[in-house]
Design a protein around this motif. Structure first.
Motif, PDB file in Angstrom:
ATOM      1  N   TYR A  53       0.803  -1.231   0.117  1.00  0.00           N
ATOM      2  CA  TYR A  53       0.091  -0.068  -0.020  1.00  0.00           C
ATOM      3  C   TYR A  53       0.797   1.421   0.255  1.00  0.00           C
ATOM      4  CZ  TYR A  53      -3.401  -3.400   1.828  1.00  0.00           C
ATOM      5  OH  TYR A  53      -4.145  -4.418   1.869  1.00  0.00           O
ATOM      6  N   THR A  54       0.803   1.951  -0.923  1.00  0.00           N
ATOM      7  CA  THR A  54       1.502   3.277  -1.084  1.00  0.00           C
ATOM      8  C   THR A  54       1.265   4.074   0.055  1.00  0.00           C
ATOM      9  OG1 THR A  54       1.594   3.282  -3.384  1.00  0.00           O
ATOM     10  CG2 THR A  54       1.978   5.340  -2.369  1.00  0.00           C
ATOM     11  N   SER A  55       0.098   4.026   0.654  1.00  0.00           N
ATOM     12  CA  SER A  55      -0.456   4.889   1.681  1.00  0.00           C
ATOM     13  C   SER A  55       0.228   4.502   3.169  1.00  0.00           C
ATOM     14  CB  SER A  55      -1.869   4.868   2.048  1.00  0.00           C
ATOM     15  OG  SER A  55      -2.354   3.376   2.317  1.00  0.00           O
ATOM     16  N   TRP A  56       0.811   3.226   3.238  1.00  0.00           N
ATOM     17  CA  TRP A  56       1.689   3.144   4.426  1.00  0.00           C
ATOM     18  C   TRP A  56       3.283   3.475   4.371  1.00  0.00           C
ATOM     19  CZ3 TRP A  56       0.371  -2.858   5.639  1.00  0.00           C
ATOM     20  CH2 TRP A  56      -0.897  -3.031   5.827  1.00  0.00           C
ATOM     21  N   HIS A  57       3.602   4.464   3.142  1.00  0.00           N
ATOM     22  CA  HIS A  57       4.879   4.852   3.094  1.00  0.00           C
ATOM     23  C   HIS A  57       4.648   6.313   3.257  1.00  0.00           C
ATOM     24  CE1 HIS A  57       5.436   1.271   0.147  1.00  0.00           C
ATOM     25  NE2 HIS A  57       5.208   0.866   1.274  1.00  0.00           N
ATOM     26  N   ILE A  58       5.263   6.765   4.603  1.00  0.00           N
ATOM     27  CA  ILE A  58       4.711   7.810   5.106  1.00  0.00           C
ATOM     28  C   ILE A  58       5.705   8.879   5.529  1.00  0.00           C
ATOM     29  CG2 ILE A  58       3.251   8.898   7.030  1.00  0.00           C
ATOM     30  CD1 ILE A  58       2.126   6.312   7.543  1.00  0.00           C
ATOM     31  N   GLY A  59       5.760  10.115   5.151  1.00  0.00           N
ATOM     32  CA  GLY A  59       6.831  10.879   5.460  1.00  0.00           C
ATOM     33  C   GLY A  59       6.116  12.259   6.088  1.00  0.00           C
ATOM     34  N   VAL A  60       7.177  13.035   6.629  1.00  0.00           N
ATOM     35  CA  VAL A  60       6.570  14.238   7.316  1.00  0.00           C
ATOM     36  C   VAL A  60       7.677  15.388   6.650  1.00  0.00           C
ATOM     37  CG1 VAL A  60       6.880  15.616   9.440  1.00  0.00           C
ATOM     38  CG2 VAL A  60       6.154  13.126   9.574  1.00  0.00           C
ATOM     39  N   ARG A  61       7.104  16.322   6.074  1.00  0.00           N
ATOM     40  CA  ARG A  61       7.856  17.495   5.515  1.00  0.00           C
ATOM     41  C   ARG A  61       7.904  18.768   6.380  1.00  0.00           C
ATOM     42  NH1 ARG A  61       9.619  16.137   0.314  1.00  0.00           N
ATOM     43  NH2 ARG A  61       8.265  14.521  -0.617  1.00  0.00           N
ATOM     44  N   ALA A  62       8.979  19.566   6.467  1.00  0.00           N
ATOM     45  CA  ALA A  62       8.567  20.900   6.986  1.00  0.00           C
ATOM     46  C   ALA A  62       7.948  21.721   5.905  1.00  0.00           C
ATOM     47  CB  ALA A  62      10.051  21.531   7.075  1.00  0.00           C
ATOM     48  N   LYS A  63       6.797  22.336   6.325  1.00  0.00           N
ATOM     49  CA  LYS A  63       5.946  23.118   5.558  1.00  0.00           C
ATOM     50  C   LYS A  63       6.598  24.138   4.553  1.00  0.00           C
ATOM     51  CE  LYS A  63       1.544  22.823   8.014  1.00  0.00           C
ATOM     52  NZ  LYS A  63       0.726  23.597   8.751  1.00  0.00           N
TER      53      LYS A  63
END
Ligand code: MYA
Ligand code: JJ1
Length: 388
Positions: free
Chosen positions: A97-107
């Motif tokens: 599932y692509t939805s399980w490859h989760i990142g966080v970005r600086a806005k």
């Protein structure tokens, strides 16, 4: 002590050895309509991103985050440096599932600052095959550590796994959390002892010279097992049968079908290597061994920047003695220029580690299940699961 983990459905320290608790799921699934529909809140400067590892650009960003911020040894001399091809392979198994490859970005800058992944797997625990997520590559940028971002990443991957109606997970960590199903020891077999000593990965033993050490770790130029060859696509059915029969004896192991074996074990250059022994007379596939490639960056050495390490993966012997099969694996790894061959003391590995001159490392690997209780911890030799 564990403000986050105490709130989670995992085996808790207070419950260890409590025989009134039964083995199996800790919490029942909830109706999908009751799963939170919106992502968890992040600190206001950050935003969620789903990482499509098929995109060259995203894969590069993930690669660089991990290359600079992922797992190090206890003395910060080495850091895992998973290759891009490896990350794509690890994250694109059958049914991913692509939805399980989760990142966080600086806005503000859109820079990737944190990551966590899950991939689906069927894991057998004793007699039950359970659909699980294998969670891996949890990483928070060094500059954002100790701000309680990790619990938010873990809750968010949990939510997205729940949305696919999956309620259990398996994961490993170098740190102790509530509570390991088993703790494994890393073992290391020097292939290029001079380089390992030069970079501080190993030390010259007492009363040992460099030339005696090099001689000690010499391997034969060619493999010993008649019919030992690289695994091919046509071997998938036979390897699947061998592996399924072998893994059946362990308390916890993956439930691999032919599609899984094709993905996880068919050789992929610089990612996973697999060899079979094909009987010269019957042409039966009687044995199988494999390793994956995970280099580490060498931090702050003048002469070398990368340690090329092979990690023992799944090995099955029915005719060739396991000792000889694994010695052949060491020979091919040496021919392919690996510096070290690593293994955990899982499955039957203890039967070859000392004899083949592996030595214990300073690292341990703890295995965990999420929302699944085992009454007692396992021995490492009862574990039939290798995570990447
Ligand atoms: S293991 C590899 C982990 N990665 C690294 O070691 C890379 C280098 N380190 C880092 O990037 C950070 O130090 C990390 C923590 C991100 C690890 N597993 O945000 P914090 C708990 C689980 O302030 P940070 C892998 O990838 C810690 O005990 N929990 O800390 C498998 C504390 O909780 P508590 C961990 O240092 C991951 C809280 O986090 C780990 O900035 C499996 C502190 O958070 C760890 N390795 O960030 C994840 N390290 O107070 C679980 C620390 O309670 C999956 N913590 O002690 C669970 C299943 C989910 C799916 C379920 C589906 C049903
Ligand atoms: O690689 C590891 N240790 C090495 C290097 C030690 C450097 C100083 N800290 C080690 N070398 C000795 C080898 C020697 C060779 C000749 C025979 C005797 C032994 O011990 C360790 C494992 O031992 N690796 C780490 O510490 C890396 C982190 C491990 C935890 C991984 C967490 C996981 C990810 C979850 O997905």
């Amino acid at each position: 002590k564990h403000k986050f983990w105490e709130t989670q459905p995992v085996g808790q320290y207070k419950d260890l050895g409590n025989s009134s608790l039964s083995e199996g799921p800790i919490e029942a699934p909830t109706p999908l309509s009751e799963v939170k529909q919106e992502p968890y809140n992040l600190p206001s400067q950050y935003e969620w991103t789903t990482c499509d590892m098929g995109s060259e650009e995203t894969c590069n960003e993930v690669y660089n985050l991990l290359k600079n911020n992922y797992v190090e040894d206890d003395e910060n001399m080495f850091r895992f440096n998973y290759s891009k091809e490896f990350l794509r392979w690890a994250l694109h198994p059958p049914g991913y599932y692509t939805s399980w490859h989760i990142g966080v970005r600086a806005k503000a800058s859109k820079k990737l600052v944190a990551f966590i992944t899950g991939v689906p797997a069927r894991i057998r625990v004793r007699n039950e095959v359970v659909k699980m997520a294998e969670v891996n590559f949890l990483c928070v940028h060094k500059k954002l550590r100790s701000k309680r971002l990790a619990p938010v990443l873990i809750k968010e991957v949990t939510r997205r796994v729940h949305l696919e109606n999956i309620w259990q997970a398996a994961y490993t960590a170098g740190v102790v959390l509530p509570t390991p199903i088993t703790t494994c020891q890393y073992w290391h077999r020097s292939l290029n002892p001079k380089k390992l000593i030069d970079v501080g990965f190993s030390r010259l033993g007492a009363r040992m010279t460099m030339s005696r050490t090099i001689k000690l770790y010499k391997l034969s130029d060619s493999t010993a097992s008649p019919g030992f060859r690289k695994m091919e696509l046509r071997d998938v059915p036979a390897v699947t049968r061998l592996l399924r029969d072998y893994l059946a004896q362990f308390a916890v192991a993956p439930d691999f079908d032919e599609n899984d074996v094709e993905h996880w074990l068919l050789p992929t250059e610089n990612v996973v290597d697999s060899y079979v022994v094909e009987s010269p007379d019957s042409h039966d596939i009687t044995d199988f061994c494999s390793f994956y490639t995970l280099p580490s960056s060498i931090l702050g050495n003048q002469n070398y920047s990368t340690l090329k390490a092979a990690y023992s993966y799944y090995n099955v012997s029915t005719k060739t003695p396991l000792l000889q099969l694994m010695n052949d694996a060491l020979i091919v790894a040496k021919q392919k220029d690996y510096d070290v061959f690593n293994a955990l003391d899982v499955m039957h590995n203890e039967t070859f580690l000392k004899e083949l001159k592996f030595g214990p490392g300073d690292g341990q690997l703890h295995y965990y299940l999420y929302n699944y209780r085992l009454r007692d911890a396992l021995k490492a030799s009862e574990l039939g699961l290798v995570l990447l």
